[in-house]
Enzyme design. Structure first.
Site, PDB file in Angstrom:
ATOM      1  N   GLU A   1       0.839  -1.197   0.000  1.00 47.71           N
ATOM      2  CA  GLU A   1       0.000   0.000   0.000  1.00 47.71           C
ATOM      3  C   GLU A   1       0.875   1.249   0.000  1.00 47.71           C
ATOM      4  O   GLU A   1       2.021   1.217   0.470  1.00 47.71           O
ATOM      5  CB  GLU A   1      -0.879  -0.029   1.267  1.00 47.71           C
ATOM      6  CG  GLU A   1      -1.817   1.167   1.388  1.00 47.71           C
ATOM      7  CD  GLU A   1      -2.903   0.967   2.460  1.00 47.71           C
ATOM      8  OE1 GLU A   1      -2.784   0.045   3.273  1.00 47.71           O
ATOM      9  OE2 GLU A   1      -3.863   1.754   2.457  1.00 47.71           O
TER      10      GLU A   1
ATOM     11  N   ASN B   1     -12.347  -1.373  -1.110  1.00 47.30           N
ATOM     12  CA  ASN B   1     -11.641  -1.973   0.028  1.00 47.30           C
ATOM     13  C   ASN B   1     -12.296  -1.524   1.334  1.00 47.30           C
ATOM     14  O   ASN B   1     -12.587  -0.333   1.514  1.00 47.30           O
ATOM     15  CB  ASN B   1     -10.182  -1.511   0.051  1.00 47.30           C
ATOM     16  CG  ASN B   1      -9.479  -1.882   1.364  1.00 47.30           C
ATOM     17  OD1 ASN B   1      -9.163  -3.049   1.601  1.00 47.30           O
ATOM     18  ND2 ASN B   1      -9.269  -0.891   2.233  1.00 47.30           N
ATOM     19  N   GLU B   2     -12.529  -2.442   2.200  1.00 48.73           N
ATOM     20  CA  GLU B   2     -13.077  -2.132   3.538  1.00 48.73           C
ATOM     21  C   GLU B   2     -14.161  -1.055   3.444  1.00 48.73           C
ATOM     22  O   GLU B   2     -14.127  -0.044   4.136  1.00 48.73           O
ATOM     23  CB  GLU B   2     -11.957  -1.728   4.511  1.00 48.73           C
ATOM     24  CG  GLU B   2     -10.978  -2.871   4.735  1.00 48.73           C
ATOM     25  CD  GLU B   2     -10.077  -2.731   5.963  1.00 48.73           C
ATOM     26  OE1 GLU B   2     -10.056  -1.658   6.581  1.00 48.73           O
ATOM     27  OE2 GLU B   2      -9.405  -3.726   6.295  1.00 48.73           O
TER      28      GLU B   2
ATOM     29  N   TYR C   1      -6.397  -9.121  11.313  1.00 51.67           N
ATOM     30  CA  TYR C   1      -5.066  -8.851  11.861  1.00 51.67           C
ATOM     31  C   TYR C   1      -4.960  -9.441  13.260  1.00 51.67           C
ATOM     32  O   TYR C   1      -5.942  -9.476  14.010  1.00 51.67           O
ATOM     33  CB  TYR C   1      -4.827  -7.342  11.941  1.00 51.67           C
ATOM     34  CG  TYR C   1      -4.564  -6.713  10.585  1.00 51.67           C
ATOM     35  CD1 TYR C   1      -3.297  -6.752  10.017  1.00 51.67           C
ATOM     36  CD2 TYR C   1      -5.582  -6.090   9.869  1.00 51.67           C
ATOM     37  CE1 TYR C   1      -3.043  -6.179   8.780  1.00 51.67           C
ATOM     38  CE2 TYR C   1      -5.337  -5.511   8.628  1.00 51.67           C
ATOM     39  CZ  TYR C   1      -4.060  -5.561   8.089  1.00 51.67           C
ATOM     40  OH  TYR C   1      -3.814  -5.001   6.861  1.00 51.67           O
TER      41      TYR C   1
ATOM     42  N   GLU D   1      -5.752  -9.331   3.620  1.00 51.15           N
ATOM     43  CA  GLU D   1      -4.973  -8.596   4.626  1.00 51.15           C
ATOM     44  C   GLU D   1      -4.923  -9.465   5.868  1.00 51.15           C
ATOM     45  O   GLU D   1      -5.964  -9.721   6.500  1.00 51.15           O
ATOM     46  CB  GLU D   1      -5.593  -7.232   4.939  1.00 51.15           C
ATOM     47  CG  GLU D   1      -5.434  -6.241   3.793  1.00 51.15           C
ATOM     48  CD  GLU D   1      -5.861  -4.819   4.145  1.00 51.15           C
ATOM     49  OE1 GLU D   1      -5.715  -4.420   5.308  1.00 51.15           O
ATOM     50  OE2 GLU D   1      -6.346  -4.132   3.225  1.00 51.15           O
TER      51      GLU D   1
ATOM     52  N   GLN E   1       2.211  -6.114   5.566  1.00 53.42           N
ATOM     53  CA  GLN E   1       2.354  -5.822   4.152  1.00 53.42           C
ATOM     54  C   GLN E   1       3.734  -6.291   3.694  1.00 53.42           C
ATOM     55  O   GLN E   1       4.532  -6.701   4.507  1.00 53.42           O
ATOM     56  CB  GLN E   1       2.149  -4.340   3.902  1.00 53.42           C
ATOM     57  CG  GLN E   1       0.755  -3.863   4.296  1.00 53.42           C
ATOM     58  CD  GLN E   1       0.441  -2.442   3.784  1.00 53.42           C
ATOM     59  OE1 GLN E   1       1.209  -1.815   3.068  1.00 53.42           O
ATOM     60  NE2 GLN E   1      -0.722  -1.938   4.196  1.00 53.42           N
TER      61      GLN E   1
HETATM   62  O1  AHR Z   1      -2.878  -2.552   6.187  1.00 56.69           O
HETATM   63  C1  AHR Z   1      -3.249  -1.374   6.830  1.00 56.69           C
HETATM   64  C2  AHR Z   1      -4.731  -1.063   6.719  1.00 56.69           C
HETATM   65  O2  AHR Z   1      -5.466  -2.034   7.377  1.00 56.69           O
HETATM   66  C3  AHR Z   1      -5.307  -1.067   5.322  1.00 56.69           C
HETATM   67  O3  AHR Z   1      -5.118   0.127   4.654  1.00 56.69           O
HETATM   68  C4  AHR Z   1      -6.761  -1.300   5.564  1.00 56.69           C
HETATM   69  O4  AHR Z   1      -7.390  -1.958   4.502  1.00 56.69           O
HETATM   70  C5  AHR Z   1      -6.782  -2.086   6.850  1.00 56.69           C
HETATM   71  O5  AHR Z   1      -7.646  -1.549   7.776  1.00 56.69           O
END
Ligand code: AHR
Length: 501
Positions: A25, A172-173, A248, A304, A353
């Site tokens: 990103e 995205n999101e 995450y 992600e 990432q």
């Molecule tokens: O990876 C960081 C962020 O995490 C990304 O921009 C977003 O899609 C997610 O919330």
């Protein structure tokens, strides 16, 4: 005694190479400094792409790269990133540190990067703040091979031939940074926007990725799918090829997150326990997708995933720069084993990432570069790419941990390709080496052709620019044949790969 039984005769599907994908990103030093230093940099580069980084990425066989975001994607206007670099419009990167984005890395540069790495392209379009026309023209610009306004523009900008876009994310999101939509609203927007993601290359159709859920938001997955498929039940193919899931691992929760390097034993187990939650998430989102797509034509794209810790002290909080220890290696090993096991539904995954951000596989500092423990796990696991998942199961494995934060001592996955069986194992225990007997259903003598391990004397060990090889893949020798079985002693806190034939 722990035992792993492998049934070579029960192949359970192909492990899509794209499960080993990456995410990059416009965030912190991922693109700029990390991947791209510009043609005039003193750091060795080819057309602006760092040579050392590209070579390290080729070593792990990166199959696909997602770009330009993340949250950045829904504010990105692709036309700002083409043409003469000195004239490209600047913008504020509102999500990530409020820094100025000069757009010197745009579509042409991304395609060049993927060409150098040798990977597939996954472009994430802007649904949140962009128009249907803008998204449609981007696709035309990249993929149309003929006479059209966007194809002419591409040619004027120096690229005669169209590129291949393998995957295209329609937002995205969008439940959050991508527009704060409800699932029904997004579902309707998805229907509209995806219509104009035209297939200009019939031999290589673009696979469309719908924005899926955050963590356990099953309501989102169901709402989007219901909206999309309520009255188009037969329209799977070409309408939606993937739906995403973002998860995450935050050891101390979203607000606090927790240190990447300074953790106690409980935080070790808490982190691994939370990493293992991906299995339940895949099952539960998968069960919802099954209702709409029992034939499993729609892939789940976990595009992600990874650890998200508190940033390294002294670094810009908006740049999400974190170090990486043996704990990250375990998180990678756990996740990748889970993805392999769910290869019937999980067809793509992108670690967040690629470089200098979150659970990066590479860190850079000026001209210096290091491979993180996670890079080494990806290097071992590359043998699973495109292989057939084999039925495998563990017995005699106890839970370990502290308080409520328990985990199984071992996780595993097994695949076969070209007659070679790859077994990947992680020992999650902080304290105990673990004896494991590997038994094969076929009454056949297998020989260990190659064995490697990632671990270190102290679980807090990491690679630094002064000591870049502290945690790395080394030969694993603690294995021996016992009749037709193979006995291994897995070191505590380790990720191991065995290749047998
Ligand atoms: O990876 C960081 C962020 O995490 C990304 O921009 C977003 O899609 C997610 O919330």
């Amino acid at each position: 005694m722990a035992k792993l039984v492998i049934n070579e005769n029960n192949k359970q599907g192909t492990i899509a190479p794209e499960i080993y994908g990456h995410f990059s990103e416009h965030l912190g030093r991922c693109i700029y400094e990390g991947l791209y230093v510009g043609e005039n940099s003193d750091i060795p580069n080819v057309n602006g792409m760092r040579t050392d980084v590209v070579n390290a990425l080729k070593e792990i066989k990166v199959p696909v790269l997602r770009w330009p975001g993340g949250c950045f994607a829904d504010e990105y206007h692709w036309k700002d990133g083409i043409g003469d670099k000195s004239k490209r419009k600047k913008m504020i990167n509102t999500h990530w540190g409020g820094v100025t984005e000069d757009n010197s890395f745009g579509t042409h540069e991304f395609m060049e990067l993927c060409k150098q790495i040798g990977c597939k392209t996954y472009i994430n379009g802007n649904l949140g703040s962009g128009t249907v026309q803008e998204m449609s023209e981007w696709v035309e610009y990249m993929t149309f091979n003929g006479v059209s306004p966007m194809a002419e523009l591409r040619k004027q900008n120096g690229h005669e031939e169209p590129w291949t876009v393998d995957y295209f994310g329609v937002g995205n999101e969008n439940w959050g940074c991508g527009g704060n939509m409800t699932p029904e609203h997004y579902g309707n927007e998805y229907r509209r926007y995806q219509t104009y993601v035209r297939q200009y290359n019939e031999d290589h159709p673009i696979k469309k990725v719908a924005c899926g859920a955050n963590v356990a938001d099953f309501f989102w997955t169901e709402g989007v799918l219901k909206t999309c498929f309520a009255n188009v039940p037969e329209q799977f193919h070409g309408f939606m090829d993937f739906i995403s899931l973002h998860y995450y691992t935050h050891p101390d929760g979203w607000e606090i997150k927790g240190s990447a390097t300074d953790y106690d034993d409980e935080a070790w187990y808490r982190t691994l326990n939370k990493a293992l939650y991906i299995d339940e998430l895949i099952r539960r989102h998968g069960a919802i997708i099954d209702q709409f797509d029992p034939e499993k034509k729609i892939g789940l794209s976990v595009d992600e995933w990874g650890t998200w810790f508190t940033v390294e002290p002294g670094t810009n909080p908006g740049f999400l720069y974190q170090q990486s220890t043996v704990r990250d290696a375990l998180v990678a090993g756990i996740n990748l084993n889970v993805f392999n096991k769910h290869c019937d539904r999980v067809k793509m995954a992108c670690i967040a990432q690629m470089i200098n951000v979150l659970q990066a596989v590479i860190l850079t500092d000026g001209e210096k570069m290091l491979k993180t423990p996670t890079w080494h796990v990806f290097h071992m696991y590359r043998h699973h790419q495109g292989a057939e998942l084999l039925e495998s199961s563990l017995s005699g494995v106890s839970d370990t941990g502290i308080g409520e934060w328990t985990v199984p001592e071992i996780t595993e996955s097994v695949s076969e390709k070209d007659g070679m069986i790859t077994i990947t194992l992680s020992n999650l225990s902080l304290t105990d080496d673990k004896d494991l007997t590997i038994h094969f259903a076929e009454d056949k003598l297998y020989k260990v052709e190659e064995a490697n391990v990632v671990t270190s004397g102290d679980v807090h060990d990491m690679n630094t620019f002064d000591a870049p090889d502290t945690v790395k893949e080394v030969a694993f020798t603690d294995h021996k044949a016992d009749g037709n079985d193979i006995c291994v002693k897995l070191p505590k806190a380790s990720v191991v790969e065995l290749r047998v034939k």
